[in-house]
Motif scaffolding. Sequence first.
Motif, PDB file in Angstrom:
ATOM      1  N   ALA A 156      -0.462 -11.555  -9.007  1.00  0.00           N
ATOM      2  CA  ALA A 156       0.010 -12.924  -8.736  1.00  0.00           C
ATOM      3  C   ALA A 156       1.526 -12.992  -8.848  1.00  0.00           C
ATOM      4  O   ALA A 156       2.191 -13.607  -8.005  1.00  0.00           O
ATOM      5  CB  ALA A 156      -0.656 -13.912  -9.695  1.00  0.00           C
ATOM      6  N   TRP A 157       2.086 -12.364  -9.858  1.00  0.00           N
ATOM      7  CA  TRP A 157       3.544 -12.359 -10.045  1.00  0.00           C
ATOM      8  C   TRP A 157       4.242 -11.661  -8.879  1.00  0.00           C
ATOM      9  O   TRP A 157       5.216 -12.175  -8.325  1.00  0.00           O
ATOM     10  CB  TRP A 157       3.881 -11.683 -11.375  1.00  0.00           C
ATOM     11  N   MET A 158       3.734 -10.484  -8.502  1.00  0.00           N
ATOM     12  CA  MET A 158       4.372  -9.726  -7.423  1.00  0.00           C
ATOM     13  C   MET A 158       4.318 -10.502  -6.110  1.00  0.00           C
ATOM     14  O   MET A 158       5.308 -10.559  -5.370  1.00  0.00           O
ATOM     15  CB  MET A 158       3.706  -8.355  -7.267  1.00  0.00           C
ATOM     16  N   LEU A 159       3.170 -11.075  -5.818  1.00  0.00           N
ATOM     17  CA  LEU A 159       3.020 -11.836  -4.581  1.00  0.00           C
ATOM     18  C   LEU A 159       3.884 -13.102  -4.603  1.00  0.00           C
ATOM     19  O   LEU A 159       4.539 -13.426  -3.614  1.00  0.00           O
ATOM     20  CB  LEU A 159       1.549 -12.202  -4.369  1.00  0.00           C
ATOM     21  N   HIS A 165      -8.375  -7.569   1.821  1.00  0.00           N
ATOM     22  CA  HIS A 165      -8.610  -6.570   2.859  1.00  0.00           C
ATOM     23  C   HIS A 165      -8.443  -7.199   4.247  1.00  0.00           C
ATOM     24  O   HIS A 165      -7.830  -6.599   5.144  1.00  0.00           O
ATOM     25  CB  HIS A 165     -10.013  -5.988   2.697  1.00  0.00           C
ATOM     26  N   ASN A 166      -8.953  -8.394   4.422  1.00  0.00           N
ATOM     27  CA  ASN A 166      -8.802  -9.123   5.682  1.00  0.00           C
ATOM     28  C   ASN A 166      -7.321  -9.307   6.018  1.00  0.00           C
ATOM     29  O   ASN A 166      -6.890  -9.075   7.159  1.00  0.00           O
ATOM     30  CB  ASN A 166      -9.510 -10.481   5.560  1.00  0.00           C
ATOM     31  N   PHE A 167      -6.535  -9.725   5.043  1.00  0.00           N
ATOM     32  CA  PHE A 167      -5.103  -9.936   5.283  1.00  0.00           C
ATOM     33  C   PHE A 167      -4.400  -8.616   5.578  1.00  0.00           C
ATOM     34  O   PHE A 167      -3.476  -8.571   6.386  1.00  0.00           O
ATOM     35  CB  PHE A 167      -4.452 -10.658   4.112  1.00  0.00           C
ATOM     36  N   HIS A 168      -4.818  -7.538   4.950  1.00  0.00           N
ATOM     37  CA  HIS A 168      -4.276  -6.206   5.254  1.00  0.00           C
ATOM     38  C   HIS A 168      -4.480  -5.889   6.733  1.00  0.00           C
ATOM     39  O   HIS A 168      -3.571  -5.391   7.395  1.00  0.00           O
ATOM     40  CB  HIS A 168      -4.970  -5.166   4.371  1.00  0.00           C
ATOM     41  N   THR A 173      -2.922  -1.341  -1.284  1.00  0.00           N
ATOM     42  CA  THR A 173      -2.895  -0.902  -2.686  1.00  0.00           C
ATOM     43  C   THR A 173      -3.753  -1.823  -3.545  1.00  0.00           C
ATOM     44  O   THR A 173      -4.548  -1.369  -4.371  1.00  0.00           O
ATOM     45  CB  THR A 173      -1.439  -0.880  -3.209  1.00  0.00           C
ATOM     46  N   GLN A 174      -3.619  -3.129  -3.321  1.00  0.00           N
ATOM     47  CA  GLN A 174      -4.363  -4.090  -4.127  1.00  0.00           C
ATOM     48  C   GLN A 174      -5.855  -4.052  -3.826  1.00  0.00           C
ATOM     49  O   GLN A 174      -6.676  -4.010  -4.748  1.00  0.00           O
ATOM     50  CB  GLN A 174      -3.795  -5.500  -3.928  1.00  0.00           C
ATOM     51  N   TYR A 175      -6.237  -4.049  -2.562  1.00  0.00           N
ATOM     52  CA  TYR A 175      -7.680  -4.071  -2.288  1.00  0.00           C
ATOM     53  C   TYR A 175      -8.347  -2.772  -2.701  1.00  0.00           C
ATOM     54  O   TYR A 175      -9.514  -2.763  -3.106  1.00  0.00           O
ATOM     55  CB  TYR A 175      -8.009  -4.473  -0.844  1.00  0.00           C
ATOM     56  N   THR A 176      -7.639  -1.653  -2.641  1.00  0.00           N
ATOM     57  CA  THR A 176      -8.215  -0.376  -3.075  1.00  0.00           C
ATOM     58  C   THR A 176      -8.507  -0.405  -4.572  1.00  0.00           C
ATOM     59  O   THR A 176      -9.581   0.005  -5.018  1.00  0.00           O
ATOM     60  CB  THR A 176      -7.271   0.786  -2.710  1.00  0.00           C
ATOM     61  N   GLU A 177      -7.566  -0.909  -5.342  1.00  0.00           N
ATOM     62  CA  GLU A 177      -7.771  -1.027  -6.798  1.00  0.00           C
ATOM     63  C   GLU A 177      -8.887  -2.023  -7.092  1.00  0.00           C
ATOM     64  O   GLU A 177      -9.744  -1.785  -7.950  1.00  0.00           O
ATOM     65  CB  GLU A 177      -6.455  -1.454  -7.466  1.00  0.00           C
ATOM     66  N   GLN A 178      -8.907  -3.136  -6.387  1.00  0.00           N
ATOM     67  CA  GLN A 178      -9.931  -4.161  -6.604  1.00  0.00           C
ATOM     68  C   GLN A 178     -11.323  -3.605  -6.306  1.00  0.00           C
ATOM     69  O   GLN A 178     -12.286  -3.899  -7.029  1.00  0.00           O
ATOM     70  CB  GLN A 178      -9.657  -5.391  -5.739  1.00  0.00           C
ATOM     71  N   TRP A 179     -11.441  -2.831  -5.243  1.00  0.00           N
ATOM     72  CA  TRP A 179     -12.735  -2.268  -4.869  1.00  0.00           C
ATOM     73  C   TRP A 179     -13.297  -1.410  -6.006  1.00  0.00           C
ATOM     74  O   TRP A 179     -14.474  -1.524  -6.360  1.00  0.00           O
ATOM     75  CB  TRP A 179     -12.610  -1.450  -3.582  1.00  0.00           C
ATOM     76  N   LEU A 227       3.799  -5.688   3.506  1.00  0.00           N
ATOM     77  CA  LEU A 227       2.576  -6.370   3.096  1.00  0.00           C
ATOM     78  C   LEU A 227       1.333  -5.550   3.414  1.00  0.00           C
ATOM     79  O   LEU A 227       0.377  -5.531   2.626  1.00  0.00           O
ATOM     80  CB  LEU A 227       2.487  -7.746   3.742  1.00  0.00           C
ATOM     81  N   HIS A 228       1.330  -4.872   4.535  1.00  0.00           N
ATOM     82  CA  HIS A 228       0.198  -4.022   4.900  1.00  0.00           C
ATOM     83  C   HIS A 228      -0.051  -2.997   3.790  1.00  0.00           C
ATOM     84  O   HIS A 228      -1.184  -2.808   3.345  1.00  0.00           O
ATOM     85  CB  HIS A 228       0.494  -3.346   6.245  1.00  0.00           C
ATOM     86  N   VAL A 229       1.002  -2.371   3.324  1.00  0.00           N
ATOM     87  CA  VAL A 229       0.893  -1.366   2.258  1.00  0.00           C
ATOM     88  C   VAL A 229       0.525  -2.029   0.926  1.00  0.00           C
ATOM     89  O   VAL A 229      -0.348  -1.544   0.196  1.00  0.00           O
ATOM     90  CB  VAL A 229       2.210  -0.559   2.140  1.00  0.00           C
ATOM     91  N   MET A 230       1.171  -3.141   0.580  1.00  0.00           N
ATOM     92  CA  MET A 230       0.877  -3.830  -0.677  1.00  0.00           C
ATOM     93  C   MET A 230      -0.577  -4.288  -0.723  1.00  0.00           C
ATOM     94  O   MET A 230      -1.265  -4.097  -1.735  1.00  0.00           O
ATOM     95  CB  MET A 230       1.793  -5.036  -0.878  1.00  0.00           C
ATOM     96  N   PHE A 231      -1.047  -4.904   0.360  1.00  0.00           N
ATOM     97  CA  PHE A 231      -2.424  -5.387   0.397  1.00  0.00           C
ATOM     98  C   PHE A 231      -3.402  -4.214   0.264  1.00  0.00           C
ATOM     99  O   PHE A 231      -4.419  -4.320  -0.427  1.00  0.00           O
ATOM    100  CB  PHE A 231      -2.710  -6.161   1.680  1.00  0.00           C
TER     101      PHE A 231
END
Length: 179
Positions: free
Chosen positions: A171-174, A55-58, A75-81, A69-73
């Motif tokens: 990890a693969w996508m990043l 989220h910080n990196f977003h 998507t990832q932090y929303t799922e993680q939350w 990256l803004h969009v990718m991050f």
Amino acid sequence: MNKGTETRKSGNGGEKAAAGMPAVNIGISEEDRKAVADGLSNFLSDAFTLYLKTHNFHWNVTGPMFNALHVMFETQYTEQWAALDDIAERIRALGFNAPGSYAEFIRMSSLPEEPGLTETADWREMVRQLVTGNEAVCRTARAVLARADEAGDDPTVDLMTQRLQTHEKYAWMLRSLLQ
């Protein structure tokens, strides 16, 4: 001790059964439930730390990859939350309290906290750190999965399998962005 009640001798986060309250009896011994809950607490700490870093990196990513990256991050932090709740609820279902403070997460996480990184890092360093973070979360998930499997805790095995699939994919996508 009354049949059907369980008391704890230590303050390890387990709940004491109140008078007349049935003890946790889900077919997994207290010792195994405690070991799995402890592993899940470590996993929750890693997952929360990674969520916060993502989220910080977003918020702070800049440069030519900003939009992607803004969009990718996000998507990832929303799922993680959303996943954090499932992890904490599994700890509770096993009869133990889930960690919930920054101090607990920092103490229990295998991921380092890196305040101020966004002031000096470009997007490549952010991506590199998220690859490393997702892989660390995978290692913790594998350890919990193995312990849960030994205990016959299929719901935790299923949860850790789902989290492994997600974090291995992240990890693969990043990593692909750095090639």
